[in-house]
Design a protein around this motif. Structure first.
Motif, PDB file in Angstrom:
ATOM      1  N   ALA A   1       4.458   1.708  11.283  1.00 16.14           N
ATOM      2  CA  ALA A   1       3.658   1.268  10.218  1.00 16.14           C
ATOM      3  C   ALA A   1       3.546   2.029   9.093  1.00 16.14           C
ATOM      4  CB  ALA A   1       1.949   0.876  10.721  1.00 16.14           C
ATOM      5  N   VAL A   2       3.594   1.342   7.822  1.00 18.05           N
ATOM      6  CA  VAL A   2       3.343   2.070   6.626  1.00 18.05           C
ATOM      7  C   VAL A   2       2.045   1.542   5.965  1.00 18.05           C
ATOM      8  CG1 VAL A   2       4.514   2.439   4.360  1.00 18.05           C
ATOM      9  CG2 VAL A   2       5.772   1.982   6.395  1.00 18.05           C
ATOM     10  N   VAL A   3       1.183   2.550   5.603  1.00 21.54           N
ATOM     11  CA  VAL A   3      -0.151   2.331   4.962  1.00 21.54           C
ATOM     12  C   VAL A   3       0.039   3.117   3.841  1.00 21.54           C
ATOM     13  CG1 VAL A   3      -2.488   2.546   5.632  1.00 21.54           C
ATOM     14  CG2 VAL A   3      -0.857   2.450   7.442  1.00 21.54           C
ATOM     15  N   ASP A   4      -0.877   2.235   2.609  1.00 26.91           N
ATOM     16  CA  ASP A   4      -0.721   2.750   1.396  1.00 26.91           C
ATOM     17  C   ASP A   4      -2.220   3.502   1.309  1.00 26.91           C
ATOM     18  OD1 ASP A   4      -1.701  -0.214  -0.367  1.00 26.91           O
ATOM     19  OD2 ASP A   4      -2.847   0.934   1.141  1.00 26.91           O
ATOM     20  N   GLU A   5      -2.478   3.908   0.029  1.00 28.71           N
ATOM     21  CA  GLU A   5      -3.538   5.024  -0.113  1.00 28.71           C
ATOM     22  C   GLU A   5      -4.842   4.329   0.058  1.00 28.71           C
ATOM     23  OE1 GLU A   5      -1.673   7.234  -3.945  1.00 28.71           O
ATOM     24  OE2 GLU A   5      -2.028   5.169  -4.051  1.00 28.71           O
TER      25      GLU A   5
ATOM     26  N   GLY B   1      -5.268   1.897   2.525  1.00 27.80           N
ATOM     27  CA  GLY B   1      -5.511   1.705   3.733  1.00 27.80           C
ATOM     28  C   GLY B   1      -4.814   0.377   4.087  1.00 27.80           C
ATOM     29  N   ALA B   2      -3.999  -0.259   3.038  1.00 27.60           N
ATOM     30  CA  ALA B   2      -3.511  -1.566   3.468  1.00 27.60           C
ATOM     31  C   ALA B   2      -2.229  -1.328   4.194  1.00 27.60           C
ATOM     32  CB  ALA B   2      -3.290  -2.146   2.359  1.00 27.60           C
ATOM     33  N   VAL B   3      -1.746  -1.951   5.201  1.00 25.36           N
ATOM     34  CA  VAL B   3      -0.661  -2.138   5.886  1.00 25.36           C
ATOM     35  C   VAL B   3       0.418  -2.608   5.326  1.00 25.36           C
ATOM     36  CG1 VAL B   3       0.730  -2.447   8.284  1.00 25.36           C
ATOM     37  CG2 VAL B   3      -1.789  -1.702   8.023  1.00 25.36           C
ATOM     38  N   LEU B   4       1.442  -2.119   4.791  1.00 32.45           N
ATOM     39  CA  LEU B   4       2.530  -2.653   4.039  1.00 32.45           C
ATOM     40  C   LEU B   4       3.605  -2.906   4.867  1.00 32.45           C
ATOM     41  CD1 LEU B   4       2.678   0.166   1.178  1.00 32.45           C
ATOM     42  CD2 LEU B   4       1.388  -1.887   1.103  1.00 32.45           C
ATOM     43  N   PHE B   5       4.031  -2.370   5.866  1.00 34.68           N
ATOM     44  CA  PHE B   5       5.069  -2.846   6.603  1.00 34.68           C
ATOM     45  C   PHE B   5       4.590  -2.452   8.173  1.00 34.68           C
ATOM     46  CE2 PHE B   5       7.600  -3.480   2.979  1.00 34.68           C
ATOM     47  CZ  PHE B   5       7.281  -2.284   2.275  1.00 34.68           C
ATOM     48  N   SER B   6       5.234  -3.205   9.236  1.00 30.65           N
ATOM     49  CA  SER B   6       4.771  -2.693  10.567  1.00 30.65           C
ATOM     50  C   SER B   6       5.609  -3.563  11.663  1.00 30.65           C
ATOM     51  CB  SER B   6       3.100  -2.795  10.645  1.00 30.65           C
ATOM     52  OG  SER B   6       2.830  -4.199  10.868  1.00 30.65           O
ATOM     53  N   THR B   7       5.415  -3.245  12.749  1.00 28.67           N
ATOM     54  CA  THR B   7       5.875  -3.938  13.681  1.00 28.67           C
ATOM     55  C   THR B   7       5.286  -4.944  14.555  1.00 28.67           C
ATOM     56  OG1 THR B   7       5.870  -2.091  15.400  1.00 28.67           O
ATOM     57  CG2 THR B   7       7.855  -2.630  14.141  1.00 28.67           C
TER      58      THR B   7
ATOM     59  N   SER C   1      -2.152  -1.249  11.554  1.00 32.43           N
ATOM     60  CA  SER C   1      -1.828   0.153  11.652  1.00 32.43           C
ATOM     61  C   SER C   1      -1.883   0.555  13.241  1.00 32.43           C
ATOM     62  CB  SER C   1      -2.882   0.920  10.771  1.00 32.43           C
ATOM     63  OG  SER C   1      -4.130   0.863  11.188  1.00 32.43           O
ATOM     64  N   ILE C   2      -1.227   1.587  13.405  1.00 29.90           N
ATOM     65  CA  ILE C   2      -1.161   2.067  14.715  1.00 29.90           C
ATOM     66  C   ILE C   2      -2.567   2.915  14.899  1.00 29.90           C
ATOM     67  CG2 ILE C   2       0.305   3.522  16.424  1.00 29.90           C
ATOM     68  CD1 ILE C   2       2.670   2.890  14.596  1.00 29.90           C
ATOM     69  N   PHE C   3      -2.730   3.883  14.193  1.00 28.34           N
ATOM     70  CA  PHE C   3      -3.869   4.700  14.440  1.00 28.34           C
ATOM     71  C   PHE C   3      -4.929   4.587  13.357  1.00 28.34           C
ATOM     72  CE2 PHE C   3      -1.144   7.205  17.004  1.00 28.34           C
ATOM     73  CZ  PHE C   3      -0.015   7.261  16.357  1.00 28.34           C
TER      74      PHE C   3
ATOM     75  N   GLU D   1       3.520   5.833   9.983  1.00 25.19           N
ATOM     76  CA  GLU D   1       3.013   6.002  11.355  1.00 25.19           C
ATOM     77  C   GLU D   1       4.105   5.600  12.231  1.00 25.19           C
ATOM     78  OE1 GLU D   1      -1.585   5.179  10.549  1.00 25.19           O
ATOM     79  OE2 GLU D   1      -0.569   3.835  11.768  1.00 25.19           O
ATOM     80  N   VAL D   2       4.396   6.292  13.238  1.00 25.04           N
ATOM     81  CA  VAL D   2       5.414   6.136  14.268  1.00 25.04           C
ATOM     82  C   VAL D   2       4.906   6.449  15.776  1.00 25.04           C
ATOM     83  CG1 VAL D   2       8.003   6.212  15.138  1.00 25.04           C
ATOM     84  CG2 VAL D   2       7.474   6.454  12.567  1.00 25.04           C
ATOM     85  N   ALA D   3       5.263   5.498  16.705  1.00 26.30           N
ATOM     86  CA  ALA D   3       4.372   5.803  17.943  1.00 26.30           C
ATOM     87  C   ALA D   3       5.314   5.130  18.939  1.00 26.30           C
ATOM     88  CB  ALA D   3       2.937   5.301  18.032  1.00 26.30           C
ATOM     89  N   GLU D   4       5.213   5.720  20.084  1.00 26.58           N
ATOM     90  CA  GLU D   4       5.968   5.291  21.392  1.00 26.58           C
ATOM     91  C   GLU D   4       4.842   4.755  22.376  1.00 26.58           C
ATOM     92  OE1 GLU D   4       7.876   8.513  23.716  1.00 26.58           O
ATOM     93  OE2 GLU D   4       9.166   6.924  24.696  1.00 26.58           O
TER      94      GLU D   4
END
Length: 482
Positions: free
Chosen positions: A87-91, A93-99, A104-106, A144-147
């Motif tokens: 997930a990509v979060v901006d300043e 807190g908005a999620v710009l890109f994610s799967t 957001s993941i966290f 943010e990257v997670a497994e």
């Protein structure tokens, strides 16, 4: 728990305890190291993936973030695969890109300007990964990257290639520790045997009654200890019988010798009587030495006994001086003037001195002197002016019944063996060397007594040769006034 008698059983039991302990500690240690290494590999992979996504995240001229992932990364983060999410979060807190549907993941707050390693729970799935900041001009975004920890795939290849080589070194110290423990086990198991060996080394002429203890001895060796003790009993009994025979034979010879002396003295021929009395005197001396040897063999030294060397030497010289003067020889007492206190029995020390001094008087030429020197270090040196003693014969001197020339009458070769026995009882030493001006020098060294008892002055009228005078000087060192 009852004591295990068998040495084999002891080793087996102790080894079982060690192996059981190792069986617990080794897996636990490997598990801890595996967890640490797996976490390290996992976090390294997460950081690497975040950096790869950051390479494809750019800020356009219109102020909007753009993410252009290559096909390989899109497949990696696809919902079909489901192992990794980003997930990509901006300043704001908005999620710009994610799967996962723009979530957001966290947790949103707080977000730090440095990389973080985080964990989160979404339903039944647990996620572990990282959050990395991306700076572009004055704008900032967080990747943010997670497994998914519940995914079926594992880090098997990485564990095999990284964990095993890094952890294999632990085998060597474990083996070394086990070797050291094994050595300690064997040492403890054989400790009673070593104790028995030390006790056996103390058995000797002064301690013939010492026996090996069976306390704590393994059953496999107990029979050997019993057999050794039995052999020592038989040897001690043999020595006792030998000593008693010598003493009894010498004692029984006194009566016929006395009768023989009386009959010789009544002979009418004075010349024959004189020759026979001379031979009888030599026989009497041999019998006396045999009795003395038997007495010394059975003597045990009291560790609390003290003797003053100069006083003992003065008494012996006073007793022997007439004999020396009759043979036109002199005897002198020199050395330390102050009392020299040693551990020992005064009467036994006097016997040893008498034997050595008489031997010196016998070999020193007419018109010469025998010097008795008192050393402040607890030794007495007796020097004569005779022919000396060959180095090859010095050890033979102390053998019983050894004489350089057996054709010469007058002795049985027992005197010096008595001296050596007395020195062994006193834990002292006797040495034979050449004198400073020729002749032989006998050195008798005793243990110097600690200054733990006062010195007692004997009365001037006390007869010389009255033993150590213990009746007069109880718990004190007797010293005869000059």
């Amino acid at each position: 728990m009852p004591r295990i008698a068998s040495i084999v059983a002891r080793i087996f039991f102790l080894q079982l305890v060690v192996v059981g302990t190792a069986a617990i500690l080794v897996p636990v240690s490997l598990h801890v190291l595996l967890v640490v290494e797996t976490n390290k590999l996992h976090l390294g992979v997460m950081r690497e993936q975040a950096d790869r996504i950051a390479q494809h995240l750019t800020l356009g001229d219109d102020g909007l973030w753009r993410l252009d992932l290559p096909d390989i990364l899109q497949d990696l983060y696809s919902e079909a695969y489901g192992r990794y999410v980003y997930a990509v979060v901006d300043e704001n807190g908005a999620v710009l890109f994610s799967t996962n549907d723009r979530r957001s993941i966290f947790p949103d707050e707080p977000r730090y300007p440095t990389p973080e390693f985080l964990q989160a729970q979404h339903g039944e799935a647990g996620f572990s990964g990282t959050r990395v900041p991306k700076q572009a001009g004055s704008r900032k975004a967080w990747i943010e990257v997670a497994e998914n920890l519940t995914h079926r795939d594992v880090l098997l290849d990485d564990v095999v290639s990284n964990f095993v080589p890094r952890v294999a070194w632990i085998v060597l110290p474990i083996l070394l520790v086990l070797l050291a423990v094994d050595m300690e086990i064997v040492r403890r198991a054989f400790r009673p045997v070593l104790a028995a060996s030390r006790l056996a080394s103390e058995i000797g002429p002064t301690r013939p009654n010492v026996r090996l203890s069976l306390e704590g001895v393994p059953s496999e060796i107990a029979s050997l200890v019993v057999a050794v003790n039995g052999a020592l009993d038989r040897l001690e009994e043999g020595f006792r019988v030998q000593r008693e025979f010598t003493a009894d034979a010498a004692h029984e010879l006194r009566t016929p010798i006395t009768i023989l002396r009386t009959r010789i003295e009544t002979l009418g021929d004075a010349r024959v009587a004189e020759a026979l009395l001379h031979d009888l005197q030599a026989m009497t001396r041999i019998v006396s030495q045999l009795l003395e040897m038997a007495e010394v063999e059975n003597m045990m030294l009291d560790v609390d006994e003290r003797a003053e060397l100069r006083s003992v030497a003065a008494d012996v010289i006073a007793f022997i001086a007439p004999l020396a003067l009759a043979e036109k020889k002199n005897i002198a007492l020199t050395g330390a003037e102050d009392p020299v206190r040693v551990v020992g029995n005064g009467e036994m020390i006097a016997r040893a001195l008498r034997n050595v001094i008489e031997n010196a008087i016998k070999h020193t030429p007419v018109g010469t002197s025998v010097e008795v020197e008192i050393d402040a270090g607890g030794a007495i040196h007796i020097r004569d002016a005779g022919p000396g003693i060959k180095a090859s014969e010095r050890e033979l001197l102390f053998r019983r019944f050894w004489r350089r020339d057996r054709n010469i009458a007058g002795g049985a070769g027992v005197g010096l063996s008595i001296v050596q026995r007395i020195m062994v009882i006193h834990d002292g030493t006797i040495a034979v060397t050449s004198g400073p001006t020729g002749g032989a020098q006998f050195s008798l060294a005793f243990r110097v007594a600690p200054a733990d008892r006062p010195i007692c002055a004997l009365p001037a009228d006390l007869p010389a040769g009255r033993g150590p005078a213990n009746e007069v000087c109880k718990d004190q060192t007797p010293v005869r006034p000059a």
